[in-house]
Design an enzyme around this catalytic site. Sequence first.
Site, PDB file in Angstrom:
ATOM      1  N   HIS A 346      21.292   6.094 -52.029  1.00  0.00           N
ATOM      2  CA  HIS A 346      20.347   5.049 -51.604  1.00  0.00           C
ATOM      3  C   HIS A 346      19.230   4.790 -52.606  1.00  0.00           C
ATOM      4  O   HIS A 346      18.260   4.118 -52.271  1.00  0.00           O
ATOM      5  CB  HIS A 346      19.694   5.415 -50.274  1.00  0.00           C
ATOM      6  CG  HIS A 346      20.645   5.475 -49.118  1.00  0.00           C
ATOM      7  ND1 HIS A 346      20.846   4.410 -48.270  1.00  0.00           N
ATOM      8  CD2 HIS A 346      21.441   6.461 -48.677  1.00  0.00           C
ATOM      9  CE1 HIS A 346      21.735   4.757 -47.349  1.00  0.00           C
ATOM     10  NE2 HIS A 346      22.111   6.005 -47.580  1.00  0.00           N
ATOM     11  N   LYS A 534       7.181  -2.983 -44.556  1.00  0.00           N
ATOM     12  CA  LYS A 534       8.090  -1.967 -45.102  1.00  0.00           C
ATOM     13  C   LYS A 534       7.239  -0.763 -45.456  1.00  0.00           C
ATOM     14  O   LYS A 534       6.017  -0.842 -45.431  1.00  0.00           O
ATOM     15  CB  LYS A 534       8.836  -2.483 -46.332  1.00  0.00           C
ATOM     16  CG  LYS A 534       7.921  -3.163 -47.368  1.00  0.00           C
ATOM     17  CD  LYS A 534       8.707  -3.789 -48.528  1.00  0.00           C
ATOM     18  CE  LYS A 534       9.348  -5.119 -48.233  1.00  0.00           C
ATOM     19  NZ  LYS A 534      10.791  -5.081 -48.120  1.00  0.00           N
ATOM     20  N   ARG A 535       7.877   0.377 -45.813  1.00  0.00           N
ATOM     21  CA  ARG A 535       7.089   1.521 -46.244  1.00  0.00           C
ATOM     22  C   ARG A 535       6.224   1.147 -47.431  1.00  0.00           C
ATOM     23  O   ARG A 535       6.578   0.275 -48.223  1.00  0.00           O
ATOM     24  CB  ARG A 535       8.012   2.695 -46.612  1.00  0.00           C
ATOM     25  CG  ARG A 535       8.492   3.461 -45.407  1.00  0.00           C
ATOM     26  CD  ARG A 535       7.356   4.007 -44.570  1.00  0.00           C
ATOM     27  NE  ARG A 535       6.801   5.203 -45.172  1.00  0.00           N
ATOM     28  CZ  ARG A 535       7.204   6.435 -44.894  1.00  0.00           C
ATOM     29  NH1 ARG A 535       8.125   6.635 -43.986  1.00  0.00           N
ATOM     30  NH2 ARG A 535       6.653   7.462 -45.494  1.00  0.00           N
ATOM     31  N   LYS A 540       7.505  -1.353 -54.262  1.00  0.00           N
ATOM     32  CA  LYS A 540       7.649  -2.476 -53.327  1.00  0.00           C
ATOM     33  C   LYS A 540       6.543  -3.519 -53.513  1.00  0.00           C
ATOM     34  O   LYS A 540       6.595  -4.609 -52.959  1.00  0.00           O
ATOM     35  CB  LYS A 540       7.671  -1.982 -51.886  1.00  0.00           C
ATOM     36  CG  LYS A 540       8.899  -1.099 -51.564  1.00  0.00           C
ATOM     37  CD  LYS A 540       8.881  -0.627 -50.108  1.00  0.00           C
ATOM     38  CE  LYS A 540       9.949   0.400 -49.769  1.00  0.00           C
ATOM     39  NZ  LYS A 540      11.292  -0.193 -49.536  1.00  0.00           N
ATOM     40  N   THR A 642      16.898  -3.879 -46.244  1.00  0.00           N
ATOM     41  CA  THR A 642      17.603  -4.357 -45.061  1.00  0.00           C
ATOM     42  C   THR A 642      16.675  -5.261 -44.254  1.00  0.00           C
ATOM     43  O   THR A 642      17.134  -6.128 -43.509  1.00  0.00           O
ATOM     44  CB  THR A 642      18.089  -3.178 -44.188  1.00  0.00           C
ATOM     45  OG1 THR A 642      17.042  -2.216 -44.090  1.00  0.00           O
ATOM     46  CG2 THR A 642      19.319  -2.528 -44.779  1.00  0.00           C
ATOM     47  N   LYS A 646      17.146  -8.974 -42.073  1.00  0.00           N
ATOM     48  CA  LYS A 646      16.658  -9.256 -40.720  1.00  0.00           C
ATOM     49  C   LYS A 646      15.851 -10.546 -40.694  1.00  0.00           C
ATOM     50  O   LYS A 646      16.004 -11.377 -39.784  1.00  0.00           O
ATOM     51  CB  LYS A 646      15.805  -8.080 -40.204  1.00  0.00           C
ATOM     52  CG  LYS A 646      16.612  -6.797 -40.033  1.00  0.00           C
ATOM     53  CD  LYS A 646      15.749  -5.547 -39.903  1.00  0.00           C
ATOM     54  CE  LYS A 646      16.616  -4.302 -40.127  1.00  0.00           C
ATOM     55  NZ  LYS A 646      15.840  -3.087 -40.398  1.00  0.00           N
TER      56      LYS A 646
END
Length: 801
Positions: A346, A534-535, A540, A642, A646
């Site tokens: 991952h 998100k985290r 990110k 992911t 969504k």
Amino acid sequence: MFSSRSAFCQQFVKKLELLSGKPFADTTSREQFLALGTMVREQLSPDWIATNERLRSEQGKQVYYFSIEFLLGRMLRQQLQYLGIEEVVEKGLLELGIPLSDIEEIECDAGLGNGGLGRLAACFLDSLASLQYPGHGFGIRYKHGLFKQKIVDGFQVEWPDPWLINGNVWEVRRSDEAVEVHFFGNVESSEAGGKLQFRHLNTEKVMAVPYDIPILGYQNETVNTLRLWSAEPSPFPPHQDIMRYKRDTEAITEFLYPDDTHDPGKLLRLKQQYFLVSASLQTIVRSFVKQKGDMRSFHERVVIQLNDTHPVLAIPELMRILLDEYGFSWEVAWDVTTRTFAYTNHTTLSEALETWPIHLFKHLLPRMYGIVEEIHERWCGQLWEETPGDWSRIEQLSILADGEVRMAPLAIVGSFCVNGVAELHTEILKKREMRQFHEAFPGKFQNKTNGIAHRRWLMKSNPSLTHLIDDAIGERWRSEPAALQELRKLEDDPNLLEQLRVVKRKNKSLLAQYVKEQFGIALREDAIFDIHIKRLHAYKRQLLNVLHILSLANSIREEPNHNWTPRVFLFGAKASPGYTYAKTIIKLIHSVADSINQDPIVRKYIQVVFLENYRVSLAERLIPAADVSEQISTASKEASGTGNMKFMMNGALTIGTLDGANVEMHNRIGAEHMFLFGLNAEEVMSYQRDGGYVAREYYTHDPRIRHAVDQLTNGFLPHTGDLFNTIVDSLIEENDTFFVLRDFASYLAAQQTVATSYDRMSWWRSTLVNIAESGHFSSDRTIREYAKDIWNIQPVSHEMY
Ligand code: 26Q
């Protein structure tokens, strides 16, 4: 039991009074939840038994998904929908004066995961059952899931998550199936008939007690099982210091570890990993043998998918069972083992690849270490024969190195398939991060692009859109999500586009109502809802979003009379407790939010809100209300993502980089239906290889960057002193590892395009195209691919029974 509304009401009231010992009128929502949950469980029980019986008698191949995390969220409404009794129950309860949504709120999220990886495991269970595959999950029943986040003065504070405090209606404790797991001790070898035999002695024994959770398929009578293990002291404890033994034992399944910037010193984490795999393999081997299976053909009826390296000890553990308990030769044991396991990677961030110090590993798991050492030696021997003298190759491919056990190499060598989670990610694995392995095992690497359970992330969380889609193209898409493509025929139907707009407005309104009730904040409903959830991680790039907001506010102050498109920027993110940088970014978001929400000019147009304690149930409220989805990681860093899928499925338009699965979204919908910006993965990787990026030049030459970056430390943000110096330093002094400043101008331009395109006819057409093409990202598609290309398993048919 649920045949009619009145029958349901009667049963419900009876169950409620029996369980609570109170008259109906005096019962609380919690008691009502418990009663309804109990009824649901009773309702699904016969199917659960039947599914298990079928699997037992059919003796076909089964898949087991081993994962240290399962981020399930809430289950009540999902169970009702899957049993096909939602309407009867909802209307029945209403007749009794109880809104189902009130009861729903009582359920704690099962937050047994950090984020993407854990939620993926939950979506996979859903698809396995819904497609009637014989597939089960094995995980850990943490007494406390991921920490609860509170915000105090703009800072994150962590609280334990006591999700089991009122019990868990969905689980069944199966003490009859408890097993023992052994730690510490020493290994003795002896020779018998020219064969070495090993015995693991003086161990500390821990009881692993399974709690089973039923996993329903969507209206198909299939009920698979998620088995979560809980650690308890053995009934035959060691002689000394019994209190310490009890404490140490219970600690094993006390907490889920937050995804920390890797600290390899955590013995307890390694204990959790071995506890999970040892207990799970015992269940699997036991039931295989009970069905008269010959262990030499174990791999013909069992396939085990390892969710990242966390459960990779299953490889040496199966070796141990075959060698020590069944007396197999190394060669036969290795053949069976390597045909049993498949491994999913991952991440490409090399610093995130798991390693354990040998001394610690050897102390806790001496027999495992002996086996890992032998795997390592045989593997290195094989490499030496292939390319004698090529030390650098052996070093790169070896399992033991620098005093550590490297789990990814162990996983790759010990399994028959390795997969990445999006096309780009898999290519990066094959061409870069794991190139040598790919060359050593041609054909072993595969891609399996992630997916999401469309039943939860569309049908459950967005009922208005679900009904609109049903009206437009019928209901086939519910079981065949690829059929959402039929929507594309209606791209030019102004009526449908208008209805999409109405649905989005309604969802935004519902979210606004919730935010008002929970946080006392009134959201402006006519604004663009731009959502970044998100985290919190440097790669990110929540920071890029914040810098854009500062810059936009600066522009508004310069031209207050321009007709600015109103926007609400929503954030949700947990930071790992030990990740200082991430925690500082949370504080920064709050400081920027304060400065903007208090500025009389700027707040006419923009609003910035950080929503505390982001989790599955909050995501289910946020995503249906999103106009814009922020997917802005540095290209090449996000394995898949992911959340991106969504949002797409709920008709939000993506502003993003060509990273992870965004690339595949782009391939399906084209650049005109999303807002792409920034460096691509090739460009990022060539900067990293050849150098040439000087962040300071972007700071010096772009006045918008300079202005926004300076605002972090020049007193513009009140009461923050030099709190944000480290962030500015990461950009300038440390040369901006994640190319925030490099991508800034491009991001701003993309955000400007968002503002000018919003709410035009073309916007809603893009919304429609996104929804229509999102069926590909259902985890049903992903699971079918795993089943066909990796697992070689077929759905169990009900017809024969
Ligand atoms: C490791 C050591 C000690 C404690 C915790 C951990 C740990 C825990 C969780 C390390 C990593 C994780 C989770 C990783 C994760 O969620 N990765 C994401 O997986 C998604 C599903 O494939 C992808 O979509 C994301 O791109 C990826 O970041």
